[in-house]
Design an enzyme around this catalytic site. Structure first.
Site, PDB file in Angstrom:
ATOM      1  N   GLU A 195      17.538  -1.624  24.536  1.00  0.00           N
ATOM      2  CA  GLU A 195      17.499  -2.133  23.162  1.00  0.00           C
ATOM      3  C   GLU A 195      16.177  -2.851  22.851  1.00  0.00           C
ATOM      4  OE1 GLU A 195      21.091  -4.426  22.721  1.00  0.00           O
ATOM      5  OE2 GLU A 195      22.363  -2.638  22.845  1.00  0.00           O
ATOM      6  N   ARG A 253      25.685 -13.949  24.244  1.00  0.00           N
ATOM      7  CA  ARG A 253      27.018 -13.484  23.828  1.00  0.00           C
ATOM      8  C   ARG A 253      27.990 -14.658  23.682  1.00  0.00           C
ATOM      9  NH1 ARG A 253      27.654  -8.064  23.498  1.00  0.00           N
ATOM     10  NH2 ARG A 253      29.895  -8.075  23.916  1.00  0.00           N
ATOM     11  N   HIS A 300      24.221  -9.374  16.678  1.00  0.00           N
ATOM     12  CA  HIS A 300      24.395  -8.436  17.787  1.00  0.00           C
ATOM     13  C   HIS A 300      23.700  -9.011  19.009  1.00  0.00           C
ATOM     14  CE1 HIS A 300      24.011  -4.876  20.357  1.00  0.00           C
ATOM     15  NE2 HIS A 300      22.773  -5.288  20.550  1.00  0.00           N
ATOM     16  N   ASN A 348      29.742  -9.084  11.239  1.00  0.00           N
ATOM     17  CA  ASN A 348      29.915 -10.234  12.137  1.00  0.00           C
ATOM     18  C   ASN A 348      28.602 -10.915  12.531  1.00  0.00           C
ATOM     19  OD1 ASN A 348      29.040  -8.270  13.834  1.00  0.00           O
ATOM     20  ND2 ASN A 348      30.759  -8.361  15.255  1.00  0.00           N
TER      21      ASN A 348
END
Ligand code: ATP
Ligand code: MG
Length: 137
Positions: A126, A85, A115, A112
């Site tokens: 995920e 991140r 992810h 953007n």
């Protein structure tokens, strides 16, 4: 070592930025331990982002994520979730730090470029959404 799920989003695959984005992860010490290019259906994108189903941008998000192929990857490393991140930068490229993926490549808050899972729970969910254990090497 920790695992996290990364998606190189349609705006980035379309502009041939996959390699540049993977380099950012590798330079930060993250290792790609699984990777595939897929074209999500709107329903699959919707299922992946189900947690956002009540948000005003949900329909736009599902349409965008199914507009072009994406590259889904599992990244491994020390504090991989937070590190991923950090390398991505803030959701909105206007707020992203210098040198981050979103600062350099993102087009908007929606388009953007990347992810990344936001917690150990979402990383586990995920990763299982896209990969079987056998595919993580
Ligand atoms: P991601 O989950 O994709 O890693 P994030 O955790 O930084 O990004 P979230 O709040 O989880 O951001 O939103 C998920 C995604 O939904 C964003 O990455 C972006 O593509 C889209 N999104 C978020 N906010 C907006 C918005 N205000 N307008 C349009 N799209 C948005
Ligand atoms: Mg998120």
């Amino acid at each position: 070592t920790e695992l996290t799920l990364s998606i190189i989003k349609p705006d980035a695959t379309k502009r041939n930025l996959t390699g540049k984005i993977i380099s950012k992860f590798e330079e930060a010490g993250l290792r790609v331990v699984a990777s595939k290019r897929i074209h999500l259906s709107p329903a699959q994108a919707g299922a992946f982002y189900a947690e956002h189903s009540e948000r005003p941008f949900y329909a736009e998000l599902c349409e965008f994520m199914s507009s072009e192929p994406v590259v889904v990857q599992v990244l491994a490393g020390e504090n991989a979730i937070a590190k991923n991140r950090e390398v991505m930068g803030a959701t909105d490229p206007a707020e992203a730090a210098e040198g981050t993926i979103r600062k350099e490549f993102a087009l908007s808050k929606g388009e953007n470029s990347a992810h990344g899972s936001d917690s150990p729970e979402s990383a586990a969910r995920e990763i299982a959404f896209f990969f079987s254990g056998l595919e993580l090497v």
